[in-house]
Design an enzyme around this catalytic site. Structure first.
Site, PDB file in Angstrom:
ATOM      1  N   SER A   1       3.222  -2.679  10.180  1.00  0.00           N
ATOM      2  CA  SER A   1       4.675  -2.693  10.372  1.00  0.00           C
ATOM      3  C   SER A   1       5.331  -4.023   9.999  1.00  0.00           C
ATOM      4  CB  SER A   1       5.020  -2.274  11.803  1.00  0.00           C
ATOM      5  OG  SER A   1       4.572  -0.946  12.056  1.00  0.00           O
TER       6      SER A   1
ATOM      7  N   HIS B   1      -9.647   0.785   4.708  1.00  0.00           N
ATOM      8  CA  HIS B   1      -8.358   0.981   5.398  1.00  0.00           C
ATOM      9  C   HIS B   1      -8.560   1.906   6.603  1.00  0.00           C
ATOM     10  CE1 HIS B   1      -4.234   2.253   6.174  1.00  0.00           C
ATOM     11  NE2 HIS B   1      -3.872   1.145   5.558  1.00  0.00           N
TER      12      HIS B   1
ATOM     13  N   GLU C   1      -6.946   4.325   7.666  1.00  0.00           N
ATOM     14  CA  GLU C   1      -6.770   5.758   7.384  1.00  0.00           C
ATOM     15  C   GLU C   1      -8.012   6.342   6.715  1.00  0.00           C
ATOM     16  OE1 GLU C   1      -2.975   5.355   5.398  1.00  0.00           O
ATOM     17  OE2 GLU C   1      -2.118   4.721   7.304  1.00  0.00           O
TER      18      GLU C   1
ATOM     19  N   GLY D   1       2.094   1.759  10.679  1.00  0.00           N
ATOM     20  CA  GLY D   1       3.011   2.889  10.576  1.00  0.00           C
ATOM     21  C   GLY D   1       3.689   3.260  11.879  1.00  0.00           C
TER      22      GLY D   1
ATOM     23  N   GLU E   1      -5.563  -5.576  10.197  1.00  0.00           N
ATOM     24  CA  GLU E   1      -4.555  -4.556  10.441  1.00  0.00           C
ATOM     25  C   GLU E   1      -4.850  -3.855  11.765  1.00  0.00           C
ATOM     26  OE1 GLU E   1      -2.586  -3.211   6.597  1.00  0.00           O
ATOM     27  OE2 GLU E   1      -4.385  -2.015   6.784  1.00  0.00           O
TER      28      GLU E   1
ATOM     29  N   LYS F   1       0.070   4.238  -0.352  1.00  0.00           N
ATOM     30  CA  LYS F   1      -0.615   5.414   0.208  1.00  0.00           C
ATOM     31  C   LYS F   1      -0.373   6.636  -0.689  1.00  0.00           C
ATOM     32  CE  LYS F   1      -0.015   3.263   4.659  1.00  0.00           C
ATOM     33  NZ  LYS F   1      -0.062   3.365   6.098  1.00  0.00           N
TER      34      LYS F   1
ATOM     35  N   ASN G   1       0.868  -1.179   0.000  1.00  0.00           N
ATOM     36  CA  ASN G   1       0.000   0.000   0.000  1.00  0.00           C
ATOM     37  C   ASN G   1       0.901   1.224   0.000  1.00  0.00           C
ATOM     38  OD1 ASN G   1      -1.877   1.978   0.394  1.00  0.00           O
ATOM     39  ND2 ASN G   1      -2.424   1.383   2.499  1.00  0.00           N
TER      40      ASN G   1
HETATM   41  C1  PEP Z   1      -0.937  -0.172   5.918  1.00  0.00           C
HETATM   42  O1  PEP Z   1      -1.043   1.016   5.723  1.00  0.00           O
HETATM   43  O2  PEP Z   1      -1.808  -0.937   5.462  1.00  0.00           O
HETATM   44  C2  PEP Z   1       0.193  -0.663   6.698  1.00  0.00           C
HETATM   45  C3  PEP Z   1       0.158  -1.882   7.123  1.00  0.00           C
HETATM   46  O3  PEP Z   1       1.224   0.222   6.928  1.00  0.00           O
HETATM   47  P1  PEP Z   1       2.643  -0.109   7.613  1.00  0.00           P
HETATM   48  O4  PEP Z   1       3.151  -1.390   6.996  1.00  0.00           O
HETATM   49  O5  PEP Z   1       3.507   1.054   7.279  1.00  0.00           O
HETATM   50  O6  PEP Z   1       2.399  -0.283   9.081  1.00  0.00           O
END
Ligand code: PEP
Length: 251
Positions: free
Chosen positions: A214, A96, A98, A174, A168, A12, A10
């Site tokens: 992460s 997601h 976000e 993040g 997630e 973003k 992703n």
């Molecule tokens: C994401 O945005 O779906 C995500 C898992 O981000 P990160 O790997 O940076 O934690």
């Protein structure tokens, strides 16, 4: 299940079209034919140019990061499912955290989007996951269970077969804090059981459930090694060849 079936990046709101094209080309050159599906979740402006690249390489696909829930009309700045499908997009990331946090999306809206995506021939990657206070209060299964129920339980089995779920935990996105492999496995197994209760064992066992939060080269193998973790949805680490290729190759 299971075995690993997908690694999705992703990006973003990162990379210009020029940077994104180079990133996709460099990842594909370095990873070669991948052991499993690799999906690039790219900014909307890059969907068609990245699709042109992935279409030439077995195992690589492109995903939109969002989509509007209406078919068409006066929704300035938005993209419909039909537009994405006609542009050759394979997957669409929906729900997601976000989108939930900054754009007020909830599971009833996401449920509509999932239906629209499926009707247009797109494959949804449905994101769910609890916030830190929910985990600390021990209510994570209850909350994720509700998310799954609201977003997915109205689908019919033929639709559900096409949905990828990404667990997630919001506290891991993040932040550099990853769920432990045991925490991921526990939730993935819970989600698979919910899918089994509603849609039956066959569909539950073939549903891809990704872990996101992460994921990095040094923890991917351990996470993906858990029985019910079928791969990853990767944010930050999907933005460099150096980090993403070892995750693609992690066994
Ligand atoms: C994401 O945005 O779906 C995500 C898992 O981000 P990160 O790997 O940076 O934690």
């Amino acid at each position: 299940m299971t075995s690993r079936t997908m690694v999705a990046g992703n990006w973003k709101m990162n990379t210009t079209p020029t940077q994104g094209k180079a990133l996709a080309e460099d990842i594909i050159a370095a990873a070669g034919t991948p052991p499993t599906k690799v999906v690039f979740g790219v900014p909307a402006i890059q969907l068609m140019s990245i699709k042109e690249i992935t279409a030439q390489h077995e195992g690589y696909f492109v995903a939109a990061q969002n989509m509007h829930h209406k078919d068409n009309g006066a929704y300035t700045g938005e993209l419909s499912a039909a537009m994405l499908a006609d542009a050759g997009v394979d997957y669409v990331i929906l729900g997601h955290s976000e989108r939930r946090e900054y754009f007020g999306e909830n599971d009833s809206l996401v449920n509509i989007k999932i239906n629209k995506a499926l009707n247009a021939g797109l494959l949804p990657i449905y994101c769910c996951g609890e916030k830190l206070d929910i985990r600390e209060a021990g209510n994570h299964e209850m909350i994720v269970g509700k998310q799954i129920e609201q977003a997915l339980f109205s689908l019919d089995p033929a639709q559900m077969e096409k949905v990828v779920i990404a667990y997630e935990p919001v506290w891991a996105i993040g932040t550099g804090v990853t769920a432990s492999p045991e925490q991921a496995q526990e939730m993935h197994s819970f989600i698979r059981q919910m899918v089994a209760n509603q849609f039956g064992d066959t569909i539950a066992n073939s549903t891809t459930i990704l872990y996101g939060g992460s994921v990095k080269p040094d923890n991917a193998e351990e996470l993906f090694g858990m029985e019910d973790v079928d791969g990853g949805l990767v944010g930050g680490a999907s933005l460099s060849v150096e980090n993403f290729v070892p995750i693609i190759k992690a066994r």
